[in-house]
Write a protein that holds these residues in place. Structure first.
Motif, PDB file in Angstrom:
ATOM      1  N   GLY A 198     -11.864  -3.602   3.623  1.00  0.00           N
ATOM      2  CA  GLY A 198     -12.450  -2.917   2.473  1.00  0.00           C
ATOM      3  C   GLY A 198     -12.512  -1.410   2.582  1.00  0.00           C
ATOM      4  O   GLY A 198     -13.143  -0.750   1.762  1.00  0.00           O
ATOM      5  N   ILE A 199     -11.855  -0.847   3.594  1.00  0.00           N
ATOM      6  CA  ILE A 199     -11.927   0.600   3.779  1.00  0.00           C
ATOM      7  C   ILE A 199     -10.818   1.307   3.000  1.00  0.00           C
ATOM      8  O   ILE A 199     -10.967   2.443   2.582  1.00  0.00           O
ATOM      9  CB  ILE A 199     -11.837   0.943   5.286  1.00  0.00           C
ATOM     10  CG1 ILE A 199     -13.022   0.296   6.001  1.00  0.00           C
ATOM     11  CG2 ILE A 199     -11.823   2.437   5.538  1.00  0.00           C
ATOM     12  CD1 ILE A 199     -12.912   0.303   7.497  1.00  0.00           C
ATOM     13  N   VAL A 200      -9.717   0.606   2.822  1.00  0.00           N
ATOM     14  CA  VAL A 200      -8.593   1.160   2.066  1.00  0.00           C
ATOM     15  C   VAL A 200      -8.321   0.228   0.884  1.00  0.00           C
ATOM     16  O   VAL A 200      -8.419  -0.988   1.020  1.00  0.00           O
ATOM     17  CB  VAL A 200      -7.340   1.285   2.977  1.00  0.00           C
ATOM     18  CG1 VAL A 200      -6.099   1.602   2.169  1.00  0.00           C
ATOM     19  CG2 VAL A 200      -7.563   2.345   4.050  1.00  0.00           C
ATOM     20  N   THR A 201      -8.047   0.829  -0.273  1.00  0.00           N
ATOM     21  CA  THR A 201      -7.780   0.024  -1.466  1.00  0.00           C
ATOM     22  C   THR A 201      -6.293  -0.327  -1.524  1.00  0.00           C
ATOM     23  O   THR A 201      -5.456   0.558  -1.394  1.00  0.00           O
ATOM     24  CB  THR A 201      -8.143   0.833  -2.727  1.00  0.00           C
ATOM     25  OG1 THR A 201      -9.354   1.535  -2.465  1.00  0.00           O
ATOM     26  CG2 THR A 201      -8.328  -0.065  -3.922  1.00  0.00           C
ATOM     27  N   LYS A 205       0.836  -1.184   0.000  1.00  0.00           N
ATOM     28  CA  LYS A 205       0.000   0.000   0.000  1.00  0.00           C
ATOM     29  C   LYS A 205       0.871   1.233   0.000  1.00  0.00           C
ATOM     30  O   LYS A 205       1.722   1.413   0.870  1.00  0.00           O
ATOM     31  CB  LYS A 205      -0.912   0.043   1.232  1.00  0.00           C
ATOM     32  CG  LYS A 205      -1.728   1.310   1.331  1.00  0.00           C
ATOM     33  CD  LYS A 205      -2.724   1.456   0.173  1.00  0.00           C
ATOM     34  CE  LYS A 205      -3.306   2.861   0.107  1.00  0.00           C
ATOM     35  NZ  LYS A 205      -4.233   2.998  -1.039  1.00  0.00           N
TER      36      LYS A 205
END
Lengths: 253, 308
Positions: free
Chosen positions: B53-56, B12
């Motif tokens: 699923g909050i951060v891609t 990320k």
């Protein structure tokens, strides 16, 4: 399709409406009533008919549109902005709901509220002026379509806004002037050139004209153009929302 | 057994350029309690946020009980309950409404009996009609936990659950975590309270600067990295260590009054008896002795320090 999820969001948003009944329904009805008293009853009685319609009756569709646009935008924008602001959006983002389901829940609730408000205003107007609705089905069609389209637009504003000022700025600075200049209080035939032509670039003209046609059967612009305009704007909003969810703009890092 | 969460080459990079995760690979076992330890900014919350699923993610894959978090997000997310670090709660809703909202959001039909049970377990039943904004911080934390459990998740993420929480709630919470684990729920927690991890977790993962430094069974980790020390309080202080004792790993402290012997617990032969015999031979008397094992905290501090 996560129907329970859509239902949860919808009911959550509707609960907000009932909780803030004064703000969400009573206040727009009051302000619209004031317009009816001032422009319809007081000033309107000294004005001639427009296209054979008494002035008080003539302004009903425009005033209704004015409330409908404002309330649709502010409901939908606040509905999605507040969870972003308070951080509770984490739950929606981490839930097994798709972007379409989120939009249906939020926009559906905002539009429901606007439609309800529109019908209540219509009833209230009856207290001040006599009016008739020539094409009731078309009236409902315009009411629903406008409520949904501008709730979608409000949803976009709520996603885009990152402070309370931005939340207010589009309704205040763009939508309000466009509505006032969009023939809510006059027929655009009454404008001198070049303003009559300039005003045709105002999309709200098409909304109000179409809506007024459903009431009295007279329109400033072609009815097909009115319908086309709403669908075009709706399409634009849907495309924008689709892009926002696809890219995660202002929603996800 | 197949892992319940499988993370492969996860990366990320935030738009700001910050590289929060760097090729993270991690398997989380079914039914375990995994504690993720790491200093602030190590990437713990980013890791959890990606799984939920909050951060891609920028790269790599995560599969939750066989469901890919991107291509099959419904399957993956339905399995997960998340208790976030921040006290993000709805403001005007009642506890009861927010519980039913959470359950519906996760695609489950209304189940009032279950919601009641969760609220009772977390001592929230009396508060069910209260608006959340009127609750204290500790109560809000309970509400967040209750919400996360409302859809009967198989995996529970607790991100710093005990930050700013009083002793009573902490105890309730750990009791609940043990019960959930007994019922087969996999629990992943991050914490700053290392003694908590030491007490609760089956396995410990240490994350620093976006990389998983190590993941081990807690006992193995303690054995592997834990050092034992034998402290001898001397009768008479020593100025220097006698040359005869140079082969032992000894330190003098407390102005020569304390002799500390560090030894490896892994080794068959600790060398304690030889050392004592040697001391006797040299005429070094001691009045007290005790041995201690390094805590997880010390292990953790050493690990993170070695890395940087």
């Amino acid at each position: 399709m996560n129907l329970y999820g859509v239902r949860a969001i919808y009911l959550f948003e509707m609960a907000r409406t009932w909780r803030t009944l004064l703000q969400s329904l009573a206040s727009p009805i009051l302000s619209t009533s004031l317009y009816f008293v001032v422009f319809g009853a007081a000033i309107g009685s000294r004005m001639g008919e427009i296209n054979g319609i008494s002035y008080g009756a003539f302004i009903i569709p425009g005033l209704l549109m004015l409330s409908l646009l404002n309330e649709s935008i502010s409901n939908a924008s606040f509905g999605i902005y507040f969870p972003k602001f308070s951080g509770t959006i984490y739950e929606i983002l981490s839930a097994p709901v798709s972007s379409i389901e989120i939009v249906i829940g939020f926009v559906g609730a905002a539009a429901t509220k606007s439609i309800l408000l529109g019908l209540l205003i219509l009833l209230t107007a009856n207290l001040f002026v006599d009016y008739e609705i020539v094409h009731p089905l078309w009236m409902i069609f315009f009411l629903v379509l406008t409520a949904v389209t501008f709730s979608l637009f409000g949803f976009i504003i709520g996603l885009w806004a990152d402070d309370f000022q931005k939340l207010q700025i589009i309704p205040m600075m763009v939508v309000m002037p466009l509505t006032f200049l969009g023939g809510a209080f006059y027929s655009i035939d009454m404008l001198p050139e070049p303003w009559q032509t300039v005003t045709l670039f105002n999309p709200v003209v098409y909304l109000i004209s179409g809506f007024r046609w459903s009431f009295y059967g007279v329109a400033d612009v072609n009815i097909i153009a009115s319908i086309g305009m709403i669908f075009a704007f709706m399409f634009l909003c849907l495309t924008t929302i689709w892009w926002i969810f696809k890219t995660g703009y202002r929603l996800k890092n | 057994m197949e892992p319940i969460i499988s993370i492969k080459d996860l990366n990320k990079k935030y738009d700001s350029g910050l590289k929060a995760l760097n090729n993270v690979n991690l398997d989380i076992h079914r039914g375990e309690i995994l504690a993720l330890l790491g200093p602030n900014g190590a990437g713990k919350t980013t890791l959890i946020s990606i799984i939920c699923g909050i951060v891609t993610p920028s790269g790599g894959t995560v599969s939750v009980d066989g469901h890919d978090i991107l291509t099959d997000f419904r399957g993956a997310r339905a399995k997960i309950g998340l208790v976030p670090q921040e006290l993000s709660t709805a403001t005007f809703e009642s506890v009861w409404d927010t519980m039913n909202f959470s359950r519906g959001l996760f695609g489950k039909p209304t189940n009032h009996a279950l919601i009641e049970k969760i609220l009772r377990d977390l001592s929230l039943w009396d508060k069910r009609d209260k608006r959340i904004m009127t609750l204290s911080g500790g109560m809000k934390r309970r509400v967040l936990i209750a919400k996360a459990l409302s859809h009967e998740p198989k995996i529970l993420f607790l991100d710093e659950p005990t930050a700013g929480v009083d002793v009573e709630l902490r105890r309730d919470m750990w009791k609940m975590v043990q019960e959930l684990r007994a019922s087969g729920v996999t629990i992943i927690l991050t914490t700053h309270y290392i003694e908590e991890a030491e007490e609760m977790a089956d396995r410990i993962g240490v994350i620093n600067k976006g990389e998983i430094i190590m993941v081990e069974d807690k006992d193995v980790l303690m054995d592997k990295l834990g050092k034992k020390q034998l402290s001898l309080t001397l009768q008479n202080p020593l100025d220097d260590l006698p040359a005869e004792l140079s082969e032992y790993s000894l330190d003098l402290s407390n102005e020569g009054n304390m002799l500390i012997y560090t030894f490896d617990t892994q080794k068959e032969h600790t060398g304690i008896s030889e050392l004592l015999r040697q001391l006797d031979k040299l005429g070094i008397d001691f009045k007290d002795l005790h041995s201690s094992e390094s805590s997880l905290e010390e292990i953790f501090v050493n690990l993170v320090r070695d890395e940087s």
